[in-house]
Write an enzyme that holds these catalytic residues in place. Structure first.
Site, short mmCIF file in Angstrom:
data_model
loop_
_atom_site.label_atom_id
_atom_site.label_comp_id
_atom_site.label_asym_id
_atom_site.label_seq_id
_atom_site.Cartn_x
_atom_site.Cartn_y
_atom_site.Cartn_z
N HIS A 1 0.81 -1.23 0.00
CA HIS A 1 0.00 0.00 0.00
C HIS A 1 0.84 1.26 0.00
O HIS A 1 0.31 2.36 0.20
CB HIS A 1 -0.95 0.01 1.22
CG HIS A 1 -2.03 -1.03 1.12
ND1 HIS A 1 -2.93 -1.24 2.10
CD2 HIS A 1 -2.32 -1.90 0.14
CE1 HIS A 1 -3.76 -2.21 1.75
NE2 HIS A 1 -3.40 -2.63 0.56
N ILE B 1 0.98 7.05 0.44
CA ILE B 1 0.44 5.93 1.22
C ILE B 1 -1.04 5.79 0.95
O ILE B 1 -1.79 6.78 1.00
CB ILE B 1 0.65 6.17 2.73
CG1 ILE B 1 2.11 6.51 3.01
CG2 ILE B 1 0.21 4.95 3.53
CD1 ILE B 1 2.31 7.20 4.33
N CYS B 2 -1.45 4.57 0.62
CA CYS B 2 -2.87 4.32 0.41
C CYS B 2 -3.45 3.77 1.71
O CYS B 2 -3.39 2.60 1.98
CB CYS B 2 -3.05 3.31 -0.72
SG CYS B 2 -4.74 2.84 -0.99
N LEU B 3 -3.96 4.68 2.53
CA LEU B 3 -4.45 4.29 3.85
C LEU B 3 -5.75 5.06 4.10
O LEU B 3 -5.76 6.28 3.98
CB LEU B 3 -3.39 4.64 4.91
CG LEU B 3 -3.75 4.37 6.36
CD1 LEU B 3 -3.87 2.88 6.61
CD2 LEU B 3 -2.70 4.95 7.29
N PHE C 1 -7.95 7.37 -3.62
CA PHE C 1 -7.59 5.96 -3.52
C PHE C 1 -8.86 5.13 -3.37
O PHE C 1 -9.86 5.58 -2.85
CB PHE C 1 -6.70 5.71 -2.30
CG PHE C 1 -5.32 6.28 -2.44
CD1 PHE C 1 -4.43 5.73 -3.33
CD2 PHE C 1 -4.92 7.36 -1.68
CE1 PHE C 1 -3.14 6.24 -3.45
CE2 PHE C 1 -3.64 7.88 -1.79
CZ PHE C 1 -2.75 7.32 -2.68
#
Lengths: 171, 551
Positions: free
Chosen positions: A103, A110-112, A164
Site C-alpha cells: 500500500h 500511502i494508500c491508507l 484511492f
C-alpha cells in the site's frame, strides 16, 4: 531543543482566534508526542507548526530493517481534515528508502483510509503514527502496489488529491 | 448506380426550389430512398405515421406518392432518430421527492422511523434491494453497521448540554467550551467542532457518524448542530451518490446544470451508438447532450468519431506535430529551430553553433560554396553518404506527410473552432434580443405568443450551428471522394443559411425585430430544412463507407 521551539512558538502566538484552535490542539498534541516516548517512533518538530517529521522503526519484521522517515504536513483545516503524510527519502545516513509495502507507492504516497475518508477529528498525529507503524509491522508481502508504475508516473504532488480505492481489507 | 447520383437527393438545389422535385424520371434516386428507408426499419415500426406498413417497393413510390411527399417522409424519419432514446428528464427537486418516497417505502416495509430508514438507505448507497435482503437476514447487524441505534438498548438519545466556563474541555479543539452535544454513544464534543465536522462531511452524501464510533447522526442531530437545512443538504448530496450508483441516470454535462436524465431503455444505448446514431436527450433546462459520451449534442457525427476528434483537439500532440514538421533541432544543443526564411546557413541563437539546414552538419565543411549545401555532391560514390541521403529523404517525406496532415487538421479545426465561438456569441445575442422583446412586450403590449417566434428562431440557429460545427469534424475524418464534394456543397449551403439567420439577430431595435417576424420565421424554417439535409447527407456518407476515421 524541541522544547525551546515549543516555548518560542508559544510566545509568538498572536491571538488570532480563528487559527487559535488549531494551534492549541497542535501544541497539545506535540506535548503528548514528546512525553509519550513511543517505542520506535521519534517525532522531529520544526520551526513550522504545520510541518513535522517522524522516524519510524519496525521491530520483529525482517522486511523492515531500516529506519523510515515520514513527512507530516498539517493543513489549515486540521483537525477536521487529515494531515498529509508521505514517506520520504532522506539524505541522512541510514534513512534512504521508502519501505516496500503493497500500500505504499515508490514515491512515498500511502494508500491508507485513515488518511482519507476514515479520518475523524478525534484521530491524532500520535494515533496516525502508531497505525503507520502497525501496517508495516503486520505486513509480510515484499511488494509494491500492483499499479505502482502507473500511479507514480502521473501522481499529483499532494497525495490528498488522489482518490484511492480502499479495497484491500487484509492488511 | 453511381454514388454521385444517389446524393442528388440532398443536392442544395432541392431546397432552393422548395421541394418541387420530380422523382418520377429518376428510378435510381427512388431506389436509394427506399433502401435507406428499410435500413431504418426499427424507426419505422415505432414512428410510422401515415405510410402504414413501412414496406416500400419501387412501384409504390412511382405511382402513388408525389416525389416531394416521399422525400419529406424520409427526412421526418431521420429527424425522429433522436427519439430512439426513451428518457425522462428530472430536476433535483424531482429526485429529492423520489428519494423521500423510497425512504417512506422502506420505513413502512421494515417498520422503522423515517429517520432511521434514511440513514440505512444512505449507508447502502440507495440500493434498497440489498438493504431489504440483508435487513431481513439480520436486522441488528445491519443497524449496528449503519450506526442506527438498536431498539431496546439502554443508551439514551442525543442531548445538548451547557457547562460553566472551565468545566468542559473539547477533545477536538482542546479548548474550554460551554456548549456541547452528546450522542447516544456518550461521546461529547463542543458545538463548534461538531458543526465544522458535519459541514465538512455533508458534501459526501454518505451517513455522517460520530467522530469516535459508528453511531450515525440523524437529521434532527444535523439540523440542531449545524443549523436548519443541513439534513436537507445531506439529502441533496445523496442524490449525487444515487445518480452515480444508477447507470441509467445521467447528469446534464452543461456547466452548473443541476438536472438529471433517466434513460428508460438504457440497455439499447450501445445498439443505438453502434448504428451511428447519436443518443441525444434534452434536460429540463433545454440542454441537449449525448447520453453515451456525456458531451454536447454532436449530431451528425457518430460517438466514436466525436470522441476521437475531441481528444485530438485537446491533445498537445498537434503541437508536437507542428514542431516536428516545421522545426529542426540544433545538432549541438537540441533546441528547436524554426526556419522562417533566409539561407541555409543557420546559427543557433542559443549555443551559436553554425550549421547547414539541409544536412545538419557543421557549416565550416561547406567551405566557400556559400548558401548552398554541397555535402551530397562531394562524394557521390561514397556509400555512407548515400545511405545518409536516403535516410534524409525518408525523413523529408515524413515531414511533408505530417505537414500535410497538419494542414488538413488545422483547416477543419479552425472552422470548428470558429463555429464554437460563434455559438457562444449567438447565444449571448439571442438572449439579448429576447430581453429586448420582453421589454417590448411590457411597453407596447405585444402578446407573449406573438413573441415566441424569436425564441424558436434562436433555438433553430443554435442547433443548426452545432450541426454545422460538427460536420467539419466529420469532414476531417472522411476520405476524399466525389461524395465529399457533395457533402461540402451541402455544408456550404448550411453555413450560408446559418450566417443569414445569425445576421438577423443583429437587429437592435425591438420594433424592427417584430416587423421582421416573417423573415425570422422563413429563415429559421429554411435553416431547419438545410440542417435536416446535412444530417441525412452525413448518414448517407457513413452508409457508403466514406467515414474512414483516419487522421
Amino acid at each position: 531543543m524541541t522544547t525551546s521551539i515549543l516555548t518560542s512558538t508559544l510566545q509568538t502566538i498572536k491571538t488570532n482566534w480563528q487559527t487559535m484552535s488549531v494551534r492549541q490542539r497542535l501544541l497539545k498534541e506535540y506535548r503528548t508526542l514528546e512525553h509519550n516516548n513511543l517505542d520506535g517512533i521519534n517525532p522531529i518538530l520544526t520551526e513550522n507548526l504545520h510541518l513535522l517529521y517522524a522516524d519510524i522503526k519496525i521491530f520483529d519484521n525482517e522486511l523492515y530493517q531500516d529506519t523510515y522517515r515520514v513527512k507530516i504536513m498539517i493543513p489549515e483545516q486540521y483537525p477536521y481534515v487529515s494531515p498529509v503524510v508521505i514517506f520520504m527519502k532522506s539524505t541522512e545516513d541510514n534513512i534512504n528508502t521508502i519501505p516496500i509495502h503493497p500500500h505504499i507507492y515508490s514515491n512515498g504516497h500511502i494508500c491508507l483510509d485513515l488518511l482519507g475518508p476514515a479520518w475523524t477529528p478525534i484521530q491524532t498525529i500520535n494515533s496516525l503514527l502508531i497505525s503507520l507503524q502497525s501496517i508495516l509491522a503486520s505486513n509480510s508481502r515484499n511488494e509494491r502496489p500492483s499499479d505502482d508504475e502507473k500511479y507514480v508516473a502521473k501522481a499529483p504532488k499532494n497525495p490528498s488529491k488522489t482518490r484511492f480505492v480502499y479495497h484491500d481489507e487484509t492488511i | 448506380m453511381s454514388d454521385d447520383q444517389s446524393f442528388m437527393n440532398y443536392s442544395p438545389d432541392e431546397f432552393e426550389s422548395d421541394a418541387e422535385f420530380e422523382y418520377e424520371d429518376d428510378d435510381e434516386v427512388v431506389e436509394v430512398a427506399s433502401a435507406s428507408q428499410s435500413d431504418d426499419g426499427v424507426v419505422d415500426d415505432d414512428y410510422d405515421d401515415d405510410e402504414g406498413d413501412g414496406e416500400f417497393e419501387e412501384g409504390d413510390y412511382e405511382n402513388d406518392n408525389a416525389g416531394d411527399a416521399s422525400d419529406f417522409k424520409q427526412e421526418d424519419t431521420l429527424s425522429t432518430k433522436k427519439d430512439l432514446v426513451e428518457y425522462k428528464a428530472h430536476s433535483t427537486k424531482d429526485l429529492v421527492a423520489k428519494l423521500s418516497a423510497q425512504t417512506k417505502n422502506i420505513s413502512s416495509v421494515l417498520e422503522l422511523t423515517d429517520d432511521n430508514a434514511l440513514t440505512l438507505l444512505q449507508f447502502y448507497s440507495w440500493n434498497s434491494e440489498r438493504l431489504m435482503e440483508e435487513y431481513m437476514d439480520d436486522p441488528d447487524r445491519v443497524k449496528t453497521a449503519a450506526g442506527v441505534i438498536v431498539d431496546g438498548s439502554t443508551k439514551a438519545g442525543s442531548t445538548f448540554k451547557k457547562y460553566n466556563k472551565g468545566e468542559f474541555m473539547c477533545f477536538i479543539c482542546c479548548d474550554e467550551k460551554t456548549q456541547t452535544y452528546q450522542l447516544s454513544c456518550g461521546d461529547e464534543y463542543c458545538l463548534d467542532c461538531y458543526s465544522k465536522y458535519i459541514k465538512d462531511k455533508t458534501s459526501s452524501g454518505k451517513v455522517i457518524k460520530c467522530p469516535n464510533c459508528d453511531v450515525a447522526l440523524n437529521s434532527q442531530d444535523l439540523d440542531f448542530i449545524a443549523g436548519e437545512g443541513e439534513s436537507f443538504k445531506l439529502i441533496e448530496s445523496s442524490i449525487k451518490e444515487y445518480v452515480e450508483r444508477h447507470r441509467s441516470y445521467k447528469w446534464c454535462p452543461s456547466v452548473d446544470c443541476p438536472n438529471v436524465v433517466e434513460i428508460l431503455n438504457f440497455a439499447d444505448i450501445p445498439n443505438i451508438v453502434s448504428e451511428n446514431h447519436v443518443p441525444v436527450v434534452t434536460c429540463n433546462h433545454n440542454h441537449q447532450f449525448c447520453v453515451s459520451c456525456s458531451f454536447e449534442n454532436h449530431t451528425p457525427v457518430p460517438c466514436g468519431i466525436a470522441k476521437q476528434w475531441v481528444t485530438k483537439c485537446k491533445d498537445d500532440s498537434e503541437t508536437a506535430n507542428w514542431i516536428m514538421s516545421n522545426t529542426q533541432q540544433c545538432p549541438k544543443c537540441d533546441s528547436s529551430i524554426e526556419k522562417n526564411g533566409g539561407c541555409n546557413h543557420m546559427t543557433c541563437k542559443k549555443c551559436r553553433y553554425e550549421f547547414c539546414w539541409i544536412c545538419s552538419q557543421d557549416w565550416t565543411s561547406h567551405g566557400t560554396s556559400y548558401y548552398q549545401c554541397t555535402a551530397f555532391r562531394d562524394n557521390p560514390n561514397d556509400k555512407a553518404k548515400n545511405k545518409e541521403k536516403e535516410e534524409l529523404t525518408a525523413k523529408q517525406k515524413l515531414r511533408n506527410l505530417t505537414k500535410n496532415s497538419l494542414k488538413k487538421y488545422l483547416h477543419y479545426y479552425n472552422l470548428y473552432a470558429v463555429h464554437e465561438s460563434s455559438t457562444k456569441l449567438d447565444d449571448k445575442r439571442c438572449k439579448f434580443v429576447e430581453e429586448k422583446v420582453r421589454e417590448l412586450q411590457e411597453t407596447s403590449g405585444i402578446s407573449w405568443i406573438e413573441a415566441q417566434f424569436l425564441v424558436e428562431s434562436a433555438e433553430a440557429l443554435l442547433k443548426a450551428r452545432k450541426v454545422l460545427k460538427w460536420s467539419y469534424a466529420f469532414a476531417y475524418y472522411c476520405d476524399r471522394t466525389g461524395l465529399l464534394d457533395i457533402f461540402e456543397e451541402v455544408q456550404a449551403k448550411l453555413a450560408e443559411s446559418v450566417e443569414n439567420l445569425s445576421k438577423l439577430f443583429e437587429i437592435e431595435d425591438p420594433l424592427e425585430i417584430v416587423r421582421n417576424k416573417l423573415e425570422f420565421l422563413n429563415k429559421s424554417h429554411f435553416l431547419q430544412e438545410r440542417q435536416k439535409a446535412m444530417i441525412s447527407c452525413t448518414l448517407e456518407s457513413i452508409d457508403y463507407g466514406c467515414l474512414s476515421g483516419k487522421d
